[in-house]
Design an enzyme around this catalytic site. Sequence first.
Site, PDB file in Angstrom:
ATOM      1  N   ARG A 142    -101.968  26.010 -19.591  1.00 12.97           N
ATOM      2  CA  ARG A 142    -102.766  27.207 -19.389  1.00 12.97           C
ATOM      3  C   ARG A 142    -102.372  28.159 -19.068  1.00 12.97           C
ATOM      4  O   ARG A 142    -102.601  29.517 -18.598  1.00 12.97           O
ATOM      5  CB  ARG A 142    -103.629  27.085 -18.288  1.00 12.97           C
ATOM      6  CG  ARG A 142    -102.638  26.677 -16.951  1.00 12.97           C
ATOM      7  CD  ARG A 142    -102.888  25.967 -15.723  1.00 12.97           C
ATOM      8  NE  ARG A 142    -102.212  25.964 -13.991  1.00 12.97           N
ATOM      9  CZ  ARG A 142    -101.943  24.450 -14.436  1.00 12.97           C
ATOM     10  NH1 ARG A 142    -102.409  23.723 -15.628  1.00 12.97           N
ATOM     11  NH2 ARG A 142    -100.629  24.200 -14.069  1.00 12.97           N
ATOM     12  N   ASN A 143    -100.685  28.172 -18.845  1.00 14.60           N
ATOM     13  CA  ASN A 143     -99.205  29.615 -19.053  1.00 14.60           C
ATOM     14  C   ASN A 143     -99.013  29.292 -20.544  1.00 14.60           C
ATOM     15  O   ASN A 143     -97.815  30.615 -20.173  1.00 14.60           O
ATOM     16  CB  ASN A 143     -98.666  28.576 -17.680  1.00 14.60           C
ATOM     17  CG  ASN A 143     -99.221  28.897 -16.235  1.00 14.60           C
ATOM     18  OD1 ASN A 143     -99.934  29.445 -16.065  1.00 14.60           O
ATOM     19  ND2 ASN A 143     -99.024  28.561 -15.348  1.00 14.60           N
ATOM     20  N   ASP A 154     -94.358  26.236 -13.650  1.00 17.29           N
ATOM     21  CA  ASP A 154     -95.493  26.054 -13.801  1.00 17.29           C
ATOM     22  C   ASP A 154     -96.194  25.899 -15.281  1.00 17.29           C
ATOM     23  O   ASP A 154     -96.838  26.678 -15.190  1.00 17.29           O
ATOM     24  CB  ASP A 154     -96.188  26.996 -12.909  1.00 17.29           C
ATOM     25  CG  ASP A 154     -97.942  26.490 -12.544  1.00 17.29           C
ATOM     26  OD1 ASP A 154     -97.964  25.522 -12.892  1.00 17.29           O
ATOM     27  OD2 ASP A 154     -98.403  27.682 -12.482  1.00 17.29           O
ATOM     28  N   ASP A 190     -96.640  33.454 -17.866  1.00 11.19           N
ATOM     29  CA  ASP A 190     -97.013  33.610 -15.806  1.00 11.19           C
ATOM     30  C   ASP A 190     -94.840  33.303 -15.361  1.00 11.19           C
ATOM     31  O   ASP A 190     -95.277  31.912 -15.095  1.00 11.19           O
ATOM     32  CB  ASP A 190     -97.656  31.965 -15.861  1.00 11.19           C
ATOM     33  CG  ASP A 190     -99.182  32.591 -15.632  1.00 11.19           C
ATOM     34  OD1 ASP A 190     -99.669  33.666 -14.287  1.00 11.19           O
ATOM     35  OD2 ASP A 190     -99.319  32.976 -16.743  1.00 11.19           O
TER      36      ASP A 190
END
Length: 361
Positions: free
Chosen positions: A212-213, A208, A226
């Site tokens: 955003r992570n 992922d 994350d």
Amino acid sequence: MCRGLSCSIEIQADFYSLANCFTCHRCQGYIKARMKSEEKRRTRFHSGHVPFSGIKTYVDPDTYEDPTQAVEEFTKEIDPSCIRIERVIGTGEFGEVCSGRLRLPGRADIAVAIKTLKGGYVEQQRRDFLREASIMGQFNNPNIIRLEGVVTKSRPVMIVVEYMENGALDSFLRTNDGHFTVIQLVGMLRGIAVGMTYLSDMGYIHRDLAARNILVDGNLVCKVSDFGMSRVLEDDPEAAYTATGGKIPIRWTAPEAIAYGKFSSASDTWSYGIVMWEVMSYGERPYWEMSNQDVILSIEEGYRLPAPMGCPVALHQLMLHCWQKERGQRPHFSDILTFLEKLIHNPSSLLTLVNDVQRLD
Ligand code: ADE
């Protein structure tokens, strides 16, 4: 807003010099990888530990019959009296995320982020929550978010990590649109490549990787965060269900991982190419308003994201390299890192922008 001149282009770049650069490193990487797996097999056969070799392998907490053991092995229990919660900075799947201070005995206090597990949870939720800590606790790298410890012997259950002043990379870039030099942006990408090289060397697949992570500290240092795979994807608003029932962030994910669940460090490389694009476009949404289905079909037809406005040609070529259909042809993270470091040491290599080349055509 569409920063590119067209919304999709076919791969057409001449990869000659880039491919040359990667070929020699790829061979070295291949030899190294073989040596590593041989050595791992040998040492694991004997004792399960890797003495003096400097090679460490990530252990999946799910391989423990009792996941509490993984938490005990890889994390440090913190006395809650050492933690001062100051304010709520977000909400996760399991509860609030707060900022605060951690003062361990004999140490100066430091800023921390505190993830809490909200009351009323069932045992499986507690395990899923702490799973991320037992993964993070195995890592030690300047570009991976650092776990300070956990609180499991009192309530609320907490995960304490280093505080990152500028928060998530995607929103940070959007609120600072156009404010950085190309070298600063490449410095951020270099940091992420350092973290990802470390993770892939450890045998950890992120699944992922997206802006955003990534978290950004007060000195613009970017750190990968994350962890937890299945849980991470449950938590990610970008993750959508595929025909086979998997939940996947389509725009960031390699075609073979979407089509038949083949996740690998090479599929992380594909995602890294998307992160490069997000960074160079200051947090633009990959493939803009296209639907997930259209993204899948376009990629299958050979279309790739165009260079963001003002993007150096060398960086867009690297993105295209990360988005090769054949996963074996994509660069390893160590190759990406070497390439970015060459660009940083020779800044004139970043002066040719994609827009300039298009104007000359
Ligand atoms: N949001 C989530 N984790 C964070 C962290 N470690 N620092 C700052 N903001 C965060």
